[in-house]
Each structure stands twice: as structure tokens, then as C-alpha cells.
Design a protein around this motif. Structure first.
Motif, PDB file in Angstrom:
ATOM      1  N   ARG A  13     -25.336  16.619 -15.221  1.00 54.06           N
ATOM      2  CA  ARG A  13     -24.405  17.746 -15.225  1.00 54.06           C
ATOM      3  C   ARG A  13     -24.698  18.712 -16.377  1.00 54.06           C
ATOM      4  O   ARG A  13     -24.090  19.776 -16.457  1.00 54.06           O
ATOM      5  N   GLY A  14     -25.630  18.347 -17.253  1.00 50.11           N
ATOM      6  CA  GLY A  14     -25.936  19.161 -18.422  1.00 50.11           C
ATOM      7  C   GLY A  14     -26.216  20.622 -18.117  1.00 50.11           C
ATOM      8  O   GLY A  14     -25.575  21.516 -18.691  1.00 50.11           O
ATOM      9  N   PRO A  15     -27.154  20.925 -17.207  1.00 46.27           N
ATOM     10  CA  PRO A  15     -27.433  22.332 -16.877  1.00 46.27           C
ATOM     11  C   PRO A  15     -26.225  23.049 -16.273  1.00 46.27           C
ATOM     12  O   PRO A  15     -26.103  24.269 -16.390  1.00 46.27           O
ATOM     13  N   SER A  18     -23.722  23.691 -19.291  1.00 46.49           N
ATOM     14  CA  SER A  18     -24.193  24.760 -20.178  1.00 46.49           C
ATOM     15  C   SER A  18     -24.111  26.130 -19.520  1.00 46.49           C
ATOM     16  O   SER A  18     -24.178  27.152 -20.203  1.00 46.49           O
ATOM     17  N   ARG A  20     -26.336  27.217 -17.315  1.00 48.28           N
ATOM     18  CA  ARG A  20     -27.653  27.671 -16.866  1.00 48.28           C
ATOM     19  C   ARG A  20     -27.754  27.675 -15.344  1.00 48.28           C
ATOM     20  O   ARG A  20     -28.441  28.519 -14.779  1.00 48.28           O
ATOM     21  N   GLN A  21     -27.076  26.714 -14.720  1.00 49.66           N
ATOM     22  CA  GLN A  21     -27.120  26.634 -13.260  1.00 49.66           C
ATOM     23  C   GLN A  21     -25.774  26.997 -12.641  1.00 49.66           C
ATOM     24  O   GLN A  21     -25.403  26.506 -11.567  1.00 49.66           O
ATOM     25  N   HIS A  22     -25.045  27.868 -13.331  1.00 47.08           N
ATOM     26  CA  HIS A  22     -23.809  28.396 -12.758  1.00 47.08           C
ATOM     27  C   HIS A  22     -24.165  29.237 -11.531  1.00 47.08           C
ATOM     28  O   HIS A  22     -25.207  29.912 -11.516  1.00 47.08           O
ATOM     29  N   ASN A  25     -25.397  32.714 -12.261  1.00 41.84           N
ATOM     30  CA  ASN A  25     -26.757  32.798 -12.792  1.00 41.84           C
ATOM     31  C   ASN A  25     -27.794  32.529 -11.697  1.00 41.84           C
ATOM     32  O   ASN A  25     -28.843  33.187 -11.646  1.00 41.84           O
ATOM     33  N   TYR A  92     -27.770  26.148  -4.019  1.00 43.62           N
ATOM     34  CA  TYR A  92     -28.668  25.357  -4.858  1.00 43.62           C
ATOM     35  C   TYR A  92     -29.908  24.939  -4.064  1.00 43.62           C
ATOM     36  O   TYR A  92     -31.024  24.931  -4.602  1.00 43.62           O
ATOM     37  N   GLN A 227     -34.405  18.018  -9.233  1.00 39.35           N
ATOM     38  CA  GLN A 227     -33.716  19.055  -8.468  1.00 39.35           C
ATOM     39  C   GLN A 227     -33.041  18.451  -7.235  1.00 39.35           C
ATOM     40  O   GLN A 227     -31.895  18.790  -6.923  1.00 39.35           O
TER      41      GLN A 227
END
Length: 256
Positions: A13-15, A18, A20-22, A25, A92, A227
Motif C-alpha cells: 500500500r506504500g505507493p 504516498s 504516487r499511485q493516486h 496522478n 490501474y 504491479q
């Protein structure tokens, strides 16, 4: 993996945490990818393919053009906020396909087409070289997937697990990556040996650029398993998606 609880995937869940993968974005990236894919397609199949002896270029161009057009259309659709906030999983998935096309397949084809312009290479040897590179790539993907699965089973991606911790034990990390490093190294060495023999070092620039492009292709296959696991988590766990306000949902709630 299908029976592992949510906590075993927490670090992934890190990205998302943060931003970055909202979805916002990712939507912006998809808009940018429309222009990049169009540009690279022209460079690869018009500039790169000109006078190349690579087999079946016309057929490849047509098939890849259809794929790229479809990806461009979906990129535009899933760059619309009212759509991607409701269908974050599909957005995604489109992002994965676009990134693999843009940074994996297109650079590989560019390298192969440029190599096909050499004086000391035949279509048969170039095709054999292509099969070997794709084979190395599949091997990297398989080994990386197995390693990823083993780490998941061991709880390495749990909160506080070794993946989340700062990597102070370099020796341990190198050992865990050793099979992948060996395969990549063999692929790069084979690539360099083949290119040097084929070109007799007559054009170092082409040899260098082709090698870099193939390494990028390998790198994209290296990150593909992660991914795909994140995509799986988006479908299985609600906590890998954002609410209507754009906030990441908390852990502990299963998706539908």
C-alpha cells in the motif's frame, strides 16, 4: 497467495499511501502516455523500421498499431475523474498495460529494428536473437514471480516486515536477488556478445543503445509481478482503493 490475509500485503500500500499511485496522478500519467506512445510508435515503426530486415515488420506494425490505438482510447477514458474514481481497478490495469507497452515492448522493438539494419546480420539470426531475449525476459518474470510469492508467504510484506525495514543487511538482500541477478547478467552478456560479433564493433552507438533498450525491457518484466499483485489486491481488498473524497480507505475491510 489467494488465502493470505490482508496484513500480508500491507507494505504494497506504500505507493498508494504516498499518493504516487493516486487515481489523479495515474490519470495525469495516462494523458501524458497518449503523446509518448504516439511519438514512440512513429520513431519505432517509421524511423526505426526503415530499411530493417526484421521479419514481418508490416504485420507487426499493424497489430501493434491496433493495440496502441486501443490503449490510447482507454487512456483518455480513464483519465476522466468521474470515470476513474468509480473504476480505479480498471484504471490501474490500463496503467500497467500502457507502462509495459511504453517502456518495455516499444524499446525492445526499436532495438531489434535498428539491429536489423546491420550489414553483418541475417533475418534468421535476428529472429533467433529475438526468441532468446524474449526467453530471458520470461525467465526473469517467472523467477521474480516465484521470489515475490515466497516473500509474501513468509510475511515479508507485512507491516514491520523486512521489506518495509530499511535494508541494512546488504548481503541478505543480494542473496535473495541472486537468481534474478544471474539471469539478467546472462541476458546482458549474451546480448553484448551477440551484438559485438554481429556488428564487429562497426557502430558502438547502436550496440550501446540496443543493449540499454533490452535492459529496460528486462527491468519492466522485473517489476511486472508487483504491479499484478497490487492489481489483485485492488480487487480483493477495499483498502487498496480510494473513497469518493480521494482518501485511501483503511485496512480491515474486504472488497466486494
Amino acid at each position: 497467495m489467494f488465502r493470505l490475509p490482508e496484513k500480508y500485503f500491507a507494505v504494497l500500500r506504500g505507493p498508494l499511501e504516498s499518493g504516487r499511485q493516486h487515481p489523479n496522478n495515474l490519470g495525469a500519467m495516462l494523458i501524458l502516455s497518449v503523446f509518448l506512445q504516439a511519438l514512440l510508435f512513429v520513431l519505432v515503426y517509421i524511423v526505426g523500421a526503415d530499411r530493417s530486415i526484421f521479419p514481418s515488420i508490416e504485420k507487426l506494425r499493424f497489430i501493434h498499431l491496433i493495440i496502441t490505438i486501443v490503449l490510447v482510447i482507454f487512456s483518455l477514458i480513464y483519465a476522466i475523474p468521474s470515470i476513474f474514481m468509480r473504476q480505479q481497478k480498471i484504471q490501474y490495469l490500463i496503467t500497467i498495460l500502457v507502462s509495459q507497452n511504453l517502456f518495455g515492448f516499444l524499446p525492445l522493438m526499436m532495438a531489434l529494428f535498428f539491429l536489423g539494419k546491420g550489414d553483418n546480420i541475417s533475418a534468421e539470426s535476428l529472429l533467433l536473437f529475438t526468441y532468446c531475449i524474449v526467453g530471458f525476459g520470461l525467465l526473469i518474470f517467472i523467477i521474480t514471480s516465484i521470489r515475490f510469492y515466497i516473500l509474501l508467504r513468509k510475511g515479508a510484506y507485512r507491516s514491520g516486515g523486512k521489506i518495509e525495514q530499511k535494508r541494512t543487511n546488504i548481503e541478505s538482500n543480494i542473496k535473495s536477488l541472486l537468481p534474478i541477478i544471474i539471469v539478467v547478467s546472462l541476458g546482458v552478456v549474451y546480448t553484448l556478445q551477440y551484438l559485438i560479433r554481429s556488428f564487429n564493433l562497426y557502430d558502438f552507438e547502436i550496440v550501446f543503445l540496443a543493449t540499454v533498450a533490452i535492459i529496460i525491457f528486462f527491468a519492466m518484466l522485473f517489476i511486472l509481478p508487483e504491479q499484478l499483485v497490487i492489481l489483485y489486491c485492488k480487487y480483493r481488498f477495499d483498502s487498496f482503493n480510494y473513497n469518493k473524497k480521494g482518501d485511501l480507505k483503511p485496512m480491515g475491510r474486504k472488497g466486494a
